[in-house]
Write a protein that holds these residues in place. Structure first.
Motif, PDB file in Angstrom:
ATOM      1  N   ILE A 178       7.647   1.989   4.853  1.00  0.00           N
ATOM      2  CA  ILE A 178       8.348   0.791   4.417  1.00  0.00           C
ATOM      3  C   ILE A 178       9.791   1.163   4.093  1.00  0.00           C
ATOM      4  O   ILE A 178      10.042   1.996   3.234  1.00  0.00           O
ATOM      5  N   SER A 179      10.725   0.564   4.783  1.00  0.00           N
ATOM      6  CA  SER A 179      12.148   0.737   4.494  1.00  0.00           C
ATOM      7  C   SER A 179      12.637  -0.478   3.718  1.00  0.00           C
ATOM      8  O   SER A 179      12.364  -1.622   4.097  1.00  0.00           O
ATOM      9  N   ASN A 227      11.909  -9.647   1.464  1.00  0.00           N
ATOM     10  CA  ASN A 227      11.642 -10.230   0.155  1.00  0.00           C
ATOM     11  C   ASN A 227      10.391  -9.585  -0.428  1.00  0.00           C
ATOM     12  O   ASN A 227       9.712  -8.798   0.241  1.00  0.00           O
ATOM     13  N   GLU A 228      10.098  -9.927  -1.663  1.00  0.00           N
ATOM     14  CA  GLU A 228       8.965  -9.291  -2.338  1.00  0.00           C
ATOM     15  C   GLU A 228       7.637  -9.639  -1.685  1.00  0.00           C
ATOM     16  O   GLU A 228       6.734  -8.790  -1.600  1.00  0.00           O
ATOM     17  N   SER A 229       7.494 -10.867  -1.196  1.00  0.00           N
ATOM     18  CA  SER A 229       6.247 -11.250  -0.533  1.00  0.00           C
ATOM     19  C   SER A 229       5.981 -10.387   0.691  1.00  0.00           C
ATOM     20  O   SER A 229       4.820 -10.016   0.968  1.00  0.00           O
ATOM     21  N   GLU A 230       7.028 -10.038   1.418  1.00  0.00           N
ATOM     22  CA  GLU A 230       6.854  -9.177   2.580  1.00  0.00           C
ATOM     23  C   GLU A 230       6.546  -7.742   2.162  1.00  0.00           C
ATOM     24  O   GLU A 230       5.834  -7.025   2.880  1.00  0.00           O
ATOM     25  N   ILE A 231       7.069  -7.293   1.017  1.00  0.00           N
ATOM     26  CA  ILE A 231       6.686  -5.975   0.492  1.00  0.00           C
ATOM     27  C   ILE A 231       5.205  -5.970   0.158  1.00  0.00           C
ATOM     28  O   ILE A 231       4.467  -5.036   0.501  1.00  0.00           O
ATOM     29  N   VAL A 232       4.742  -7.041  -0.498  1.00  0.00           N
ATOM     30  CA  VAL A 232       3.321  -7.148  -0.848  1.00  0.00           C
ATOM     31  C   VAL A 232       2.453  -7.061   0.397  1.00  0.00           C
ATOM     32  O   VAL A 232       1.458  -6.323   0.435  1.00  0.00           O
ATOM     33  N   ARG A 262      -0.247  -4.145   1.115  1.00  0.00           N
ATOM     34  CA  ARG A 262      -1.663  -4.558   1.167  1.00  0.00           C
ATOM     35  C   ARG A 262      -2.289  -4.274   2.524  1.00  0.00           C
ATOM     36  O   ARG A 262      -3.423  -3.805   2.625  1.00  0.00           O
ATOM     37  N   ASP A 263      -1.537  -4.531   3.581  1.00  0.00           N
ATOM     38  CA  ASP A 263      -2.100  -4.441   4.928  1.00  0.00           C
ATOM     39  C   ASP A 263      -1.748  -3.144   5.651  1.00  0.00           C
ATOM     40  O   ASP A 263      -2.256  -2.886   6.742  1.00  0.00           O
TER      41      ASP A 263
END
Length: 435
Positions: free
Chosen positions: A58-59, A23-28, A32-33
């Motif tokens: 990131i895949s 999801n987008e939160s996991e992309i963020v 970020r990290d």
């Protein structure tokens, strides 16, 4: 540490860490990290080193799907990792289809958009030109809504930015109501193609041709709207399977590639043989998303440049002549397509109607001689490279070709001041130190 490689197998890297956000939160969080350089990949169909990193990879394979589509507004919003072949049927069921596609549908939509991937047609732009809006995860984890009315500079530049500004999470595309196309393939003398090129271009919604340089004929292909009856559309699983199927023709062509690799003096003869094998005219009609793509399972590396449309025929003829005169080994044809101008800062089609010419080499064979010869010609014609295909240009070269290059670099520095997304390849493009 797991090795990653692109589709052709020539670009490899060993990322320190890998992420597969759902999801987008996991992309963020991954952006970020993550450890610089942070790079994002879809299907690995870029032949350049865009996905190469010893930091974080990131895949987006687990971040796919159609989010919304409207036959009234003629728009569709998709998750960035969606493979093009998986979108056709969901869009169809919503009553719409992409306005244009290339002949490969294995790519993730964000990768295709980010590199300016295109089909053919003088009135049709690239996939990037159909982007109405997108969401961008910037280096600090901030999510930007980008459109003509919100973060407009990021929207103008970011439609062709090959992951250098951030990670796209959602993309809204302009589409058209569901439609059918009739395909025609035929063999024609190259001299006739040059004579009638403008007529062929303007007489079809889509026209392109393939030319084995040592043959006297070209393999022409057109696509046009049709109202005729067609069979029921394939579902997404069937589209995926169809694209992975290896046919007898492909096995024969792969054998020819291997023969040319070990006996390069047979290249010209094989090219003429493959041209003759295409004799006759074939036609078929299908729904648009089924007729655009062709299976491409003999792996290769590719270079493609966009040259001014008026100079396309001269450019491809010069490339073919060099291949013949130098007896450069290889059996792939040259590919010739038309693309409409756009206003995207680093688009190969920025403010210029163009012809794209693609040069391919079998993936188990060195491409240096072929691509080196072709690139010298492309550059004399003022060609601009396809960002997902091999080229040797650096910042000083690119600045001369793209009037908004300086503006793009300024925006990139503002969105990613520490160069978090810059691997060695991108650092060379932007003339910057990579993080």
């Amino acid at each position: 540490m797991t090795e990653w490689s692109n589709w052709s197998g020539w670009v490899k890297s060993q990322p320190r860490e890998s992420f597969k956000p759902k999801n987008e939160s996991e992309i963020v969080a991954a952006v970020r990290d993550g450890t610089a350089p942070v790079r994002v990949v879809g299907s690995g169909h870029s032949f350049t080193a865009l996905g190469q990193t010893n930091g974080s990879l990131i895949s987006l394979d687990e971040f796919q799907g159609l989010l919304a589509a409207s036959a009234k507004d003629l728009s569709a919003t998709v998750r960035a990792g969606s493979k093009i072949h998986s979108l056709g049927r969901p869009l169809f069921d919503a009553g719409v289809g992409l306005k244009n596609q290339g002949d490969i549908d294995r790519q993730a939509i964000a990768g295709a958009v980010g590199t300016g991937t295109h089909g053919t047609g003088p009135s049709l732009g690239s996939l990037s030109a159909e982007v109405k809006a997108f969401r961008l995860v910037a280096a600090d984890g901030q999510v930007l809504d980008c459109s003509p009315t919100s973060n407009s500079d990021a929207w103008e530049a970011g439609r062709v930015s090959f992951g250098s500004l951030g990670v796209m999470s959602e993309i809204t595309l302009g589409v058209r109501k569901v439609y059918k196309l009739r395909e025609r393939n035929w063999l024609m003398p190259a001299s006739e193609c040059w004579r009638d090129l403008a007529k062929l271009r303007d007489g079809h919604r889509h026209f392109e041709f393939f030319w084995f340089p040592n043959a006297n004929d070209v393999i022409a292909k057109s696509l046009d709207d049709t109202d005729e009856d067609v069979s029921a559309p394939l579902n997404s699983d069937e589209m995926r399977a169809r694209g992975e199927r290896v046919t007898a023709d492909q096995r024969t062509f792969k054998y020819g590639c291997e023969v040319a690799r070990f006996a390069p003096f047979l290249s010209a003869r094989l090219q003429r043989l493959f041209t003759k094998a295409s004799m006759g005219t074939s036609t078929r009609a299908r729904w648009s998303h089924e007729i655009f793509p062709s299976a491409r399972n003999v792996r290769f590396n590719e270079m493609e440049y966009a040259v001014p449309a008026a100079n396309g025929a001269d450019c491809i003829r010069e490339i073919a002549e060099v291949i013949r005169s130098r007896k450069i080994a290889g059996v792939f044809p040259l590919e010739f397509r038309f693309v409409k101008a756009d206003d995207i800062w680093l688009s190969p089609f920025y403010k210029r109607d163009a012809v794209t010419i693609s040069v391919h080499q079998y993936h188990r064979q060195s491409y240096d001689e072929l691509f080196g010869a072709a690139e010298g010609i492309f550059r004399r014609y003022g060609g601009r490279p396809h960002w997902g295909k091999l080229h040797t240009l650096k910042a000083a070269d690119i600045e001369k070709l793209y009037p908004r290059f300086g503006d793009f670099c300024g925006l990139r520095a503002r969105l990613d001041p520490k160069g978090k997304f810059l691997n060695t390849h991108l650092a060379g493009i932007f003339g910057a130190a990579n993080g």
